[in-house]
Design an enzyme around this catalytic site. Structure first.
Site, mmCIF file in Angstrom:
data_model
loop_
_atom_site.group_PDB
_atom_site.id
_atom_site.type_symbol
_atom_site.label_atom_id
_atom_site.label_comp_id
_atom_site.label_asym_id
_atom_site.label_seq_id
_atom_site.Cartn_x
_atom_site.Cartn_y
_atom_site.Cartn_z
ATOM 1 C CD GLU A 140 80.214 16.507 69.163
ATOM 2 O OE1 GLU A 140 81.048 15.666 68.900
ATOM 3 O OE2 GLU A 140 80.166 16.777 70.359
ATOM 4 C CG ASP A 141 81.457 19.761 64.108
ATOM 5 O OD1 ASP A 141 82.020 18.898 65.158
ATOM 6 O OD2 ASP A 141 81.249 19.419 63.027
ATOM 7 C CG ASP A 145 64.180 -17.161 48.961
ATOM 8 O OD1 ASP A 145 65.454 -17.283 48.630
ATOM 9 O OD2 ASP A 145 63.847 -17.360 49.879
#
Ligand code: MN
Length: 727
Positions: A97-98, A280
């Site tokens: 991606e980068d 609870d």
């Protein structure tokens, strides 16, 4: 990742406060060394170095070097003891991606498996979920799961999301809200579905924190206060349970647990309760050695405190959809406080906590390996419908290919809207799913930005862009490959309408012929005449009357006569004479069919048979199949060929040839030489006989062309006889 007990639980510890938390490979290395061989650790370290170099100079929003992120993601995966390819892929999950790194680069250095995993994660990253489209959440989740194929891709993606959520603090407010919303809507439910309970709880609480900071902090304070108030009660119950089980000789581990904040919040929202009404928030968990013991423990606890009727659930006998197994019961505790108890075996507990990841997490514990593996396998099988089965652990890993929803594919419009279609759906199905007009006018398609045939089968995650034109229209051939009912019915409907329009055009020509035969120019018929005619005769529209003529439901001569009479021109006596022939071009579409029996071609004397409701069928004059109907003149229409047909027509000829080598090639070459196409050929002849029958369907322009073809064929020595086939 450890779940807190009532005493040590602190939800705020989830939240990252930034600064100095830089990950180092050294810490991760120690964790990896605890379950991996040294050469495997070295491989992950190589991936770390590669990733570190690739991300050099990049910083995260927190100011940390970017590499801290993949290292943390990898660390989360090491909690599940994930295998080396998954760890390497986690280390490299953002490089495609980068950075300029390609899939090929990764495959070359780290192998194809790692490259495929990284590619899978990168593909998921490209998809951006729009929170406005909340109704699409379920489709989106399914698509992510279906796209991932390999469950490790999802695990990496979830670990990536977890770390991003933990470090969301420095982001801008809008971005925080968007990412938190997406996490709550998409990723937490996926974690839940895969049985990754700790991850699921943490994702929900982090999302809750960023989406509703005020509600989060109010609730957190309330829980903290309650924890103080109820501490005594909780430890009293815990002791009582332990003692009771001991008295009954049941070996068990008992823990108290606090529900995570978001589940308390959901309960308050769902049931419209104030916090003081939610009792609870604590539960107790009893882990025993086997299934019979679980039921015995249940019985002993029911004798300790009374069970609340209707609250008992047996998820051991009937596991949840994600494979979860446990006995659940709620007891009337001291002072009438409801107490939730879960009872399960150690193996069930592993799967309950780690879900799909329990396969990796527990595979090394030798003694229970087979059983856990089997259980995990069962779990996956029920959940993922895995087809292949293998006893070999390594091969088994290779075969965990996730295909959660094998019957559906999920595709995008260019604007990011998701459509779910049945498997096998084509671009045309997609076009009709978008809109009927888009379907009717589609002429081409771009799949993932590249032109593709309309019949292309769509795959998960495809981005599909339909290209339409104003004059596009459905093609009958589409019916051969569309799979959705919507596309099919719209194409059929359109073709029917088309037939109607084509019939109307033919009907107009037939009517004009009849008018001319009555010595009237078609242009002379006024709109007023038409109106009166329609009023007196039918109540249908002009177009419908014309289509009726074209479809043979009305006679052109009758309509022409009535039309002229509607003109009311006194004294103009029109004598019905010979009705002129209607010209046929062969390109009328569905309104005019050329009979298959005699296959008329231009130049043949022809006759039109009015097939009520279907249109005109053209036969040759001498077609034997029509002889018996010839007596009924109402059914017949005089037709003639248009002098300018410009189309190739099918015709059938039969040859008897001497059985010699290469004769078919000679015949075919001769036909081609004459400028004709062979559409079909059939041969029959007994073995050893001297002659063979050949039947050809050829395409010719007209009779003259056919004569030329036959003349050429007669020159071939082996051709004994040649004839055109009619009927
Ligand atoms: Mn990432």
């Amino acid at each position: 990742m450890k779940e807190g007990t009532a005493q040590e639980f602190d939800p705020s510890s989830y939240v990252y406060h930034g600064g100095g938390a830089q990950a180092e490979f050294g810490l991760l290395k120690e964790r990896l060394a605890a379950y991996l061989k040294p050469e495997d650790v070295a491989q992950v370290e190589a991936a770390y170095r590669f990733s570190d170099a690739a991300h050099k100079g990049q910083l995260r929003a927190s100011g940390d070097p970017y590499i801290s992120h993949p290292v943390e993601v990898c660390t989360i995966l090491s909690d599940w003891h994930l295998d080396v390819p998954a760890l390497c892929a986690a280390m490299l999950h953002d490089v495609m991606e980068d950075t300029p790194t390609t899939m090929e680069d990764i495959a070359e250095r780290f192998g194809k498996t790692v490259a495929v995993l990284v590619d899978g994660v990168s593909k998921l990253d490209k998809i951006e979920f729009q929170t406005e489209a909340q109704a699409q959440g379920e489709n989106f989740r399914k698509m992510l799961l279906a796209m991932a194929r390999d469950v490790r891709v999802i695990l990496i993606k979830l670990a990536d999301r977890l770390h991003n959520m933990r470090t969301l603090g420095p982001m801008a407010m809008e971005k925080r809200r968007r990412i938190a919303g997406e996490t709550l809507e998409i990723y937490a439910p996926i974690a839940n579905r895969l049985g990754l309970n700790n991850l699921y709880r943490e994702l929900e609480d982090l999302s809750f924190f960023y989406l509703y900071p005020t509600r989060y902090s109010v609730l957190e304070k309330a829980v903290r206060a309650a924890r103080g108030n109820r501490r005594e009660l909780v430890s009293k119950v815990l002791e009582a349970i332990k003692q009771k089980l001991k008295d009954c000789n049941i070996e068990a581990t008992v823990t108290g647990r606090e529900k995570h904040l978001y589940s308390i919040y959901s309960k308050m929202q769902g049931k419209n309760l104030a916090f003081s009404e939610v009792y609870d928030i604590y539960g107790f968990r009893v882990i025993v050695k086997d299934v019979p013991t679980a039921y015995i423990a249940l019985g002993s606890l029911h004798s300790l405190y009374k069970p609340i009727p209707g609250k008992f659930k047996d998820y051991i006998a009937i596991p949840k959809a994600n494979g979860y197994q446990s006995l659940h019961t709620t007891l009337f505790g001291p002072f009438g406080t409801p107490i939730e108890v879960q009872i399960r075996t150690a193996d069930m507990h592993k799967i309950a906590e780690a879900g799909v990841a329990s396969h990796w997490l527990y595979k090394s514990s030798e003694t229970s390996m087979n059983e856990v593996q089997q259980k995990t396998h069962q779990w996956l099988q029920s959940l993922l419908e895995i087809q292949s089965e293998s006893g070999d652990a390594v091969e088994f890993l290779e075969h965990i290919k996730v295909d959660l929803f094998p019957d559906e594919v999920y595709v995008f419009t260019p604007k990011g809207k998701i459509f779910s279609l049945p498997r096998g759906a084509t671009a045309v199905d997609f076009a009709y799913a978008v809109h009927t007009d888009v379907g009717n006018r589609c002429v081409a398609v771009k799949i993932n930005h590249e032109l593709a045939p309309l019949r292309t089968e769509l795959r998960n995650g495809d981005q599909v862009e339909i290209i339409t034109t104003a004059h596009g229209r459905p093609n009958p051939a589409w019916l051969n490959y569309v799979v959705t009912g919507k596309a099919r019915s719209h194409i059929r409907h359109y073709l029917k309408t088309m037939q109607y329009e084509e019939s109307a055009a033919l009907g107009e020509r037939m009517l004009n012929q009849a008018l001319r035969a009555l010595q009237a120019e078609p242009g002379q018929v006024s709109d007023a005449q038409w109106e009166r005619f329609l009023k007196e005769n039918s109540g249908k529209s002009r177009q419908e009357v014309l289509a009726d003529i074209g479809l043979g439901k009305r006679l052109n001569v009758v309509v022409a006569t009535q039309l002229l009479a509607a003109g009311g021109e006194a004294g103009v006596e029109r004598k019905p004479g010979q009705v002129g022939a209607v010209t046929i071009r062969g390109t009328e579409g569905m309104a005019v069919q050329l009979a298959k029996c005699c296959r008329p071609i231009p130049g043949d004397p022809i006759i039109g048979f009015i097939n009520k409701g279907k249109g005109l069928v053209i036969h040759t004059h001498d077609c034997p199949t029509i002889a018996e109907y010839r007596a009924d003149p109402d059914k017949w229409l005089d037709v003639e060929w248009d002098p300018d047909t410009r189309k190739l027509f099918d015709v059938t000829i039969r040859l008897v040839v001497a059985n010699q080598r290469g004769v078919l090639a000679k015949v075919a070459a001769s036909i081609a030489e004459a400028g004709s196409n062979i559409d079909n050929v059939a041969m029959e002849g007994e073995d050893g006989s001297a002659y063979t029958n050949m039947t050809f369907t050829l395409q010719v322009e007209n009779r003259v062309h056919l004569a030329q073809v036959m003349k050429n064929l007669r020159r071939i020595q082996e051709v004994v006889r040649i004839a055109r086939v009619k009927g």
